[in-house]
Write a protein that holds these residues in place. Sequence first.
Motif, short mmCIF file in Angstrom:
data_model
loop_
_atom_site.label_atom_id
_atom_site.label_comp_id
_atom_site.label_asym_id
_atom_site.label_seq_id
_atom_site.Cartn_x
_atom_site.Cartn_y
_atom_site.Cartn_z
N GLY A 1 1.06 -1.18 -0.11
CA GLY A 1 -0.02 -0.06 0.01
C GLY A 1 0.77 1.34 0.19
N LEU A 2 1.75 1.20 0.76
CA LEU A 2 2.73 2.52 0.99
C LEU A 2 4.01 2.40 0.06
CD1 LEU A 2 2.39 2.60 4.76
CD2 LEU A 2 1.18 3.96 2.97
N GLY A 3 4.45 1.25 -0.70
CA GLY A 3 5.45 1.31 -1.41
C GLY A 3 5.50 2.32 -2.54
N GLY A 4 4.49 2.25 -3.52
CA GLY A 4 4.49 3.13 -4.53
C GLY A 4 4.65 4.77 -4.03
N GLY A 5 4.00 5.05 -3.08
CA GLY A 5 4.16 6.46 -2.47
C GLY A 5 5.66 6.92 -2.14
N LEU A 6 6.13 5.70 -1.32
CA LEU A 6 7.52 5.86 -0.79
C LEU A 6 8.59 6.22 -2.18
CD1 LEU A 6 8.27 3.39 1.97
CD2 LEU A 6 7.46 5.65 1.94
N VAL A 7 8.61 5.46 -3.00
CA VAL A 7 9.24 5.53 -4.30
C VAL A 7 9.12 6.74 -4.82
CG1 VAL A 7 9.74 4.84 -6.61
CG2 VAL A 7 9.34 3.06 -4.70
N ARG A 8 7.79 7.16 -5.01
CA ARG A 8 7.42 8.52 -5.58
C ARG A 8 8.15 9.82 -4.88
NH1 ARG A 8 1.62 9.70 -3.66
NH2 ARG A 8 2.91 9.97 -2.04
N ASP A 9 7.93 9.64 -3.64
CA ASP A 9 8.36 10.67 -2.73
C ASP A 9 9.85 10.82 -2.74
OD1 ASP A 9 5.85 11.21 -2.32
OD2 ASP A 9 5.76 10.95 -0.11
N VAL A 10 10.59 9.65 -2.81
CA VAL A 10 12.18 9.71 -2.84
C VAL A 10 12.61 10.42 -4.28
CG1 VAL A 10 14.10 7.98 -3.18
CG2 VAL A 10 12.41 7.71 -1.06
N LEU A 11 11.92 9.86 -5.15
CA LEU A 11 12.30 10.45 -6.49
C LEU A 11 12.04 11.80 -6.65
CD1 LEU A 11 11.22 7.47 -8.94
CD2 LEU A 11 13.60 8.07 -8.14
N LEU A 12 11.18 12.26 -6.01
CA LEU A 12 10.80 13.85 -6.04
C LEU A 12 11.78 14.44 -4.79
CD1 LEU A 12 6.93 13.86 -6.55
CD2 LEU A 12 8.57 14.70 -8.15
N GLY A 13 12.10 13.80 -3.97
CA GLY A 13 12.73 14.41 -2.93
C GLY A 13 11.87 14.99 -1.89
N ASP A 14 10.84 14.53 -1.70
CA ASP A 14 9.85 15.02 -0.89
C ASP A 14 10.06 14.00 0.51
OD1 ASP A 14 7.83 15.94 0.69
OD2 ASP A 14 6.34 15.25 -0.41
N VAL A 15 11.22 14.19 1.45
CA VAL A 15 11.32 13.21 2.39
C VAL A 15 11.32 14.00 3.53
CG1 VAL A 15 12.63 11.54 1.16
CG2 VAL A 15 13.94 13.58 1.96
N PRO A 16 11.06 13.59 4.94
CA PRO A 16 10.52 11.96 5.00
C PRO A 16 9.18 11.74 4.21
CG PRO A 16 10.14 12.85 6.82
CD PRO A 16 10.89 13.92 6.19
N PRO A 17 8.98 10.77 3.49
CA PRO A 17 7.79 10.55 2.89
C PRO A 17 6.61 10.29 3.56
CG PRO A 17 9.43 8.65 2.38
CD PRO A 17 9.90 9.50 3.60
N VAL A 18 5.36 10.80 2.88
CA VAL A 18 4.15 11.06 3.39
C VAL A 18 3.59 9.65 3.81
CG1 VAL A 18 3.34 13.25 2.40
CG2 VAL A 18 2.81 10.83 1.40
N GLY A 19 4.02 8.74 3.45
CA GLY A 19 3.69 7.28 3.77
C GLY A 19 4.06 7.01 5.12
N LEU A 20 5.26 7.79 5.75
CA LEU A 20 5.74 7.47 7.18
C LEU A 20 5.11 8.28 8.15
CD1 LEU A 20 9.29 6.54 6.54
CD2 LEU A 20 7.51 5.22 7.00
N VAL B 1 17.73 14.86 -7.52
CA VAL B 1 16.18 14.67 -7.77
C VAL B 1 15.36 15.68 -8.13
CG1 VAL B 1 16.05 12.39 -6.30
CG2 VAL B 1 15.79 14.73 -5.24
N PRO B 2 14.36 15.72 -9.26
CA PRO B 2 14.17 14.35 -9.89
C PRO B 2 15.31 13.90 -10.53
CG PRO B 2 12.99 16.21 -10.77
CD PRO B 2 13.54 16.71 -9.46
N PRO B 3 15.56 12.43 -10.96
CA PRO B 3 16.85 11.73 -11.51
C PRO B 3 16.61 12.38 -12.90
CG PRO B 3 15.55 10.32 -10.13
CD PRO B 3 14.70 11.54 -10.37
N VAL B 4 17.83 12.56 -13.43
CA VAL B 4 18.19 12.90 -14.83
C VAL B 4 17.30 11.71 -15.83
CG1 VAL B 4 19.95 14.27 -14.56
CG2 VAL B 4 20.30 11.99 -15.02
N GLY B 5 17.22 10.61 -15.32
CA GLY B 5 16.42 9.46 -15.91
C GLY B 5 15.09 9.69 -16.28
N LEU B 6 14.48 10.65 -15.75
CA LEU B 6 13.20 10.83 -15.68
C LEU B 6 12.99 12.19 -16.51
CD1 LEU B 6 11.20 10.05 -12.45
CD2 LEU B 6 11.64 8.64 -14.22
N THR B 7 13.79 13.04 -16.80
CA THR B 7 13.69 14.52 -17.10
C THR B 7 14.41 14.81 -18.37
OG1 THR B 7 15.61 15.19 -15.72
CG2 THR B 7 13.28 15.30 -14.71
N GLU B 8 15.55 13.73 -18.67
CA GLU B 8 16.22 14.15 -19.87
C GLU B 8 15.87 13.40 -20.99
OE1 GLU B 8 18.33 16.58 -20.26
OE2 GLU B 8 18.22 17.39 -17.84
#
Lengths: 204, 204, 204
Positions: B41-60, C55-62
């Motif tokens: 349930g929370l995995g996809g959102g964790l990955v999203r937030d890490v890739l966007l640099g929005d840490v700590p992720p809202v899922g936590l 982030v976001p990683p270059v693999g998503l933006t370039e």
Amino acid sequence: MNGVPLLDVLGTFVFAVSGALVAVRARLDLFGTLVLGFATGLGGGLVRDVLLGDVPPVGLTEWPLLAAAVVAGATTFWWHPAFSRWEPLILLLDAAGLALFCVNGALKASDAGLDVVPAALLGMITGIGGGIIRDVLANRVPVVLEGGWYAVPALTGALWAATAHGLDLSAPFVVAPGIAVCFGWRVLALRRGWSPRPARHPGG
Amino acid sequence: MNGVPLLDVLGTFVFAVSGALVAVRARLDLFGTLVLGFATGLGGGLVRDVLLGDVPPVGLTEWPLLAAAVVAGATTFWWHPAFSRWEPLILLLDAAGLALFCVNGALKASDAGLDVVPAALLGMITGIGGGIIRDVLANRVPVVLEGGWYAVPALTGALWAATAHGLDLSAPFVVAPGIAVCFGWRVLALRRGWSPRPARHPGG
Amino acid sequence: MNGVPLLDVLGTFVFAVSGALVAVRARLDLFGTLVLGFATGLGGGLVRDVLLGDVPPVGLTEWPLLAAAVVAGATTFWWHPAFSRWEPLILLLDAAGLALFCVNGALKASDAGLDVVPAALLGMITGIGGGIIRDVLANRVPVVLEGGWYAVPALTGALWAATAHGLDLSAPFVVAPGIAVCFGWRVLALRRGWSPRPARHPGG
């Protein structure tokens, strides 16, 4: 220690030995053993630091952690025990790593300003991360699926550490009970064998 | 909702049920079921937030998401359906989570300033992330390999959401078509069975 | 190139072809092939950028990177070689991706201010990341477990690049030897077959 907590170094060492034992049993070479030891020992901390935004992670930049992982892998490769049953030893070291890292992760998260529940969850993730990486790479059944005997002890130990840290208890009262409850609970599970109580299935 | 979008809570809930059903079928205990529900349930959102640099992720850190995952796991464990064929239900809930998260991820990425294509890719990754984590942990064939019937619907839904958001359409026109196209496409694939058209092999 | 190094584009391309070949052999459809190509080609760079906090990683933006992954997957699907033995070709392309990414990751980490050893470790992780993601998704034995013939060449190539970059050598002397040593070492291993020297087992 360059500011690296002792808990982090100890946890890295014991988790790295558990990964290296899995590698030795799978008959990998010295360097494959070091790789699996590295991934297991440093993996949980990498996940913790990425989720906290503390990058580059200390697992890549701090010598004591790197040295702990290398020494653990090499000594395991050369002097691994003449052992007929590997799994109990792997799981015992895994339990020690789990206990050390769940407390360590919860404390680092608390210091970063997280509330008690998020800090405890992050501690749990730190604890289970190394073993998940080890088991996924080695294609084993991930030990984390033993929920009540693995993830729950880690969450409980982390919850203690985060709560006690929030109450400003002195260090021994923060660290020791958290490690003890997680490690003791896990060892108890290992002694009695894994016997989860699954959901009731109709007709099953 | 503390600023957590409803899409995020709904997606977390249905994905967590899909993960918990996999756990129940594998006869894990209550806590193993909660762990697999959480991770799914929370995995996809964790990955999203890490890739966007929005840490700590809202899922936590956000209660509604944590509660959704726990309630989903516990109710599934105790009242899972008396069902002879699990897989269709698991995949149907997975399709719902995929649709909700691909739109939600694309919108969060757009709000963070990403262009349409990167935002759509991030939406796709958010959608497929939870299922990948569930399937890797449970050692199942990852559903994401059904490319044209899984990743492409997610990318299409996310592309709609990112484009419509960029055109400043009102919320229903941004969200509803994105969810509908992804979910409908995926359900269609499930009804007709998975029949990918592989590359032609010489002599095969 | 929008500031995307040529090494990154080339590495993405060859890794994506290796992932697409695994997908074609597993008889996935066009889009499943694109998904596995994407994950393999862009995965190492995503991990690198997350660990560096870029982030976001270059693999998503370039665009050049996205285009390289798409073109690699589609051409592999339609014109994959009429080949009776796939594995050597998959591993050869994997070796090329490993060599390109280990140097590229070490240089990006050095530019971000990391010391030589952390930069070399990050280069190694960048190199091995794509192949790990490919093999975990496709449920293959991860090639990274061939430690002395996989992770060590990557670490050596990355170590050269980080050291030479620190000495301000001109670009060809930084890049070419790092790629050559990693690729050559790996190809040598493939020619002679993988024969790790496991730890001695008592009575084994």
